[in-house]
Design a protein around this motif. Structure first.
Motif, PDB file in Angstrom:
ATOM      1  N   LEU A  51       3.836 -27.354 -43.669  1.00 21.04           N
ATOM      2  CA  LEU A  51       4.272 -26.143 -44.108  1.00 21.04           C
ATOM      3  C   LEU A  51       4.512 -26.236 -45.577  1.00 21.04           C
ATOM      4  O   LEU A  51       4.125 -25.375 -46.449  1.00 21.04           O
TER       5      LEU A  51
ATOM      6  N   SER B  89      10.121 -25.152 -32.909  1.00 22.76           N
ATOM      7  CA  SER B  89      10.453 -24.428 -34.028  1.00 22.76           C
ATOM      8  C   SER B  89      11.490 -24.590 -34.660  1.00 22.76           C
ATOM      9  O   SER B  89      11.712 -24.448 -36.068  1.00 22.76           O
TER      10      SER B  89
ATOM     11  N   LEU C 252       6.078 -20.102 -39.264  1.00 24.43           N
ATOM     12  CA  LEU C 252       5.163 -20.710 -38.463  1.00 24.43           C
ATOM     13  C   LEU C 252       4.467 -19.695 -38.005  1.00 24.43           C
ATOM     14  O   LEU C 252       4.644 -18.800 -37.159  1.00 24.43           O
TER      15      LEU C 252
ATOM     16  N   LEU D 174      -0.337 -22.304 -36.773  1.00 21.44           N
ATOM     17  CA  LEU D 174       0.141 -23.336 -37.151  1.00 21.44           C
ATOM     18  C   LEU D 174       0.950 -23.963 -35.796  1.00 21.44           C
ATOM     19  O   LEU D 174       1.133 -24.864 -35.215  1.00 21.44           O
ATOM     20  N   THR D 175       1.616 -22.891 -35.153  1.00 24.93           N
ATOM     21  CA  THR D 175       2.325 -23.057 -33.891  1.00 24.93           C
ATOM     22  C   THR D 175       1.545 -23.704 -32.780  1.00 24.93           C
ATOM     23  O   THR D 175       2.068 -24.512 -32.002  1.00 24.93           O
TER      24      THR D 175
ATOM     25  N   MET E  23       0.884 -27.066 -33.551  1.00 23.87           N
ATOM     26  CA  MET E  23       2.117 -28.174 -33.368  1.00 23.87           C
ATOM     27  C   MET E  23       2.335 -28.488 -31.942  1.00 23.87           C
ATOM     28  O   MET E  23       2.543 -29.453 -31.501  1.00 23.87           O
TER      29      MET E  23
ATOM     30  N   THR F  38       4.706 -31.082 -38.762  1.00 21.75           N
ATOM     31  CA  THR F  38       4.652 -29.774 -39.067  1.00 21.75           C
ATOM     32  C   THR F  38       5.108 -29.007 -40.431  1.00 21.75           C
ATOM     33  O   THR F  38       4.885 -28.434 -41.044  1.00 21.75           O
TER      34      THR F  38
END
Length: 403
Positions: free
Chosen positions: A120, A386, A3, A7-8, A11, A116
């Protein structure tokens, strides 16, 4: 698959938006639209199923087909977490009652982790080959959603997977994952019992059949089933969750009503307990000279069962990804889920695990840890989210990953 910072951030924004805008079971309209939009942006095929259920299909050439499920509904709970993004939403129950709504069971974390994970996989197509079917299921809290999707032709419309995975956030240390082999969660049955009597003046009980006394005898006697009729080596729980009767202290009402919930791990124990409840209800009514009470099923959750071999494989992969000390093999929980209906409908194995949502220090503080369904239930964003993503990606890649 890592991640990155961008992207984090997406999210986290997705999670706070979902948390602030929960919807009741089978009413997840805005949530479904958001999920559809996110999946379509990734190039996934989507379709509605079971009302507010959404299915997203990511295809990446030839290879295995894997299913992954996330539930989407909130609960009629008024949030009291103090979070900046706390829910202030209201909803309307099927009986017309307006209630506050909260993601008190963490389904917002499930949706966030699943979307998420899809992002990915979409971005890293060189790492895998096959098809992933993402099932965003409504109505888990009422046991209506999985059945609605299956009845609406889920497996006629979507590729049939060889295995289905799912996960749930729990009041355990964030960063940890917990998996059981075999039974993961209990079956659950909820009933409403309506006990008719004959009402009248409180000063003339001889001219009445008091449904409060009658129902009270039922409640007390029902509590002996587990202690006196179930083998002590087996597990079962019987809870009377509500009892309603009467409006005034000097009026004997014409009826009483109570609700009950039964949890069990084995079908034979379930049948024994339910049969005993019916027997006691009928016998107490007969002993009081009252009509036979009415029993209405509120909900019925299937057993959540992890294929032992598949669960063992997931355990090994998660330990490699997250570290031995962060992945624990556990015993089944008395909580319940309708997740098992999805795999049982097509006769394939499934694995369902739990990931922690609270700071580890919370468990050493001596203070009560907020549980699922509590107005104070507030998973910490990291490493909760995560970890949920890493667990989902790891399980999925164990089947579709390129070696």
């Amino acid at each position: 698959m890592d991640l990155d910072d961008a992207l984090t951030q997406r999210m986290h924004e997705l999670y706070t938006g979902l948390h602030a805008n929960p919807e009741l079971s089978m009413q997840e309209h805005r949530t479904a639209e958001l999920i559809e939009g996110r999946l379509e942006d990734l190039g996934a095929e989507t379709f509605r199923c079971g009302g507010t259920g959404v299915v997203g299909i990511l295809r990446n050439g030839d290879g295995p087909v894997v299913g992954f499920r996330a539930d989407t509904d909130g609960l009629p709970v008024k949030e009291d977490t103090g979070l900046e993004y706390a829910s202030t939403a209201n909803g309307v129950l099927p009986d017309g009652t307006e209630v506050p709504v909260m993601h008190a069971c963490g389904h917002d974390t499930h949706v966030t982790a699943a979307l998420t994970t899809a992002e990915l996989l979409s971005a890293k197509q060189d790492a895998w080959a096959g098809t992933v079917v993402f099932i965003f299921q409504p109505g888990e809290e009422t046991a209506a959603g999985a059945k609605a999707m299956v009845d609406d032709g889920l497996w006629d419309k979507a590729p049939r997977p060889e295995i289905i995975y799912g996960q749930h956030v729990m009041p355990q240390p964030a960063g940890t994952v917990h998996v059981s082999r075999g039974t993961a969660m209990a079956m659950a049955d909820s009933w409403k019992v309506t006990v008719p009597g004959r009402g009248g003046h409180g000063s003339q009980p001889q001219d009445t059949t008091d449904p409060i006394v009658l129902a009270a005898h039922m409640v007390v006697r029902i509590q002996t089933i587990v202690s006196r009729e179930v083998d002590p080596r087996e597990s079962a729980v019987v809870t009377i969750g509500s009892f309603h009767a009467g409006l005034k202290e000097n009026i004997i009402p014409a009826a009483a009503e109570f609700t009950l919930n039964v949890r069990s791990f084995k079908p034979e124990v379930r049948e024994k307990v339910l049969a005993s409840i019916r027997r006691i209800i009928r016998a107490e009514a007969e002993a009081s000279g009252a009509p036979e009470p009415g029993i209405t099923e509120i909900s019925s959750f299937p057993q959540c069962y992890n294929d032992p071999d598949a669960a063992g494989a997931v355990l090994n992969e998660l330990r490699r990804e997250l570290g031995e000390g962060n992945v624990e093999e556990t015993q089944p929980l008395m909580g319940s889920e309708d997740f098992g209906s999805l795999a049982r409908a097509i006769g394939v194995p499934s694995v369902y695990w739990f990931f922690g949502g609270h700071p580890s220090g919370m468990f050493d503080s001596g203070s009560p840890v907020p549980s699922n369904h509590s107005p104070h239930f507030a998973p910490v964003m990291e490493p909760t989210l995560s970890t949920g993503v890493r667990a989902a990606v790891t399980a999925i890649l164990s089947r579709v990953g390129r070696q």
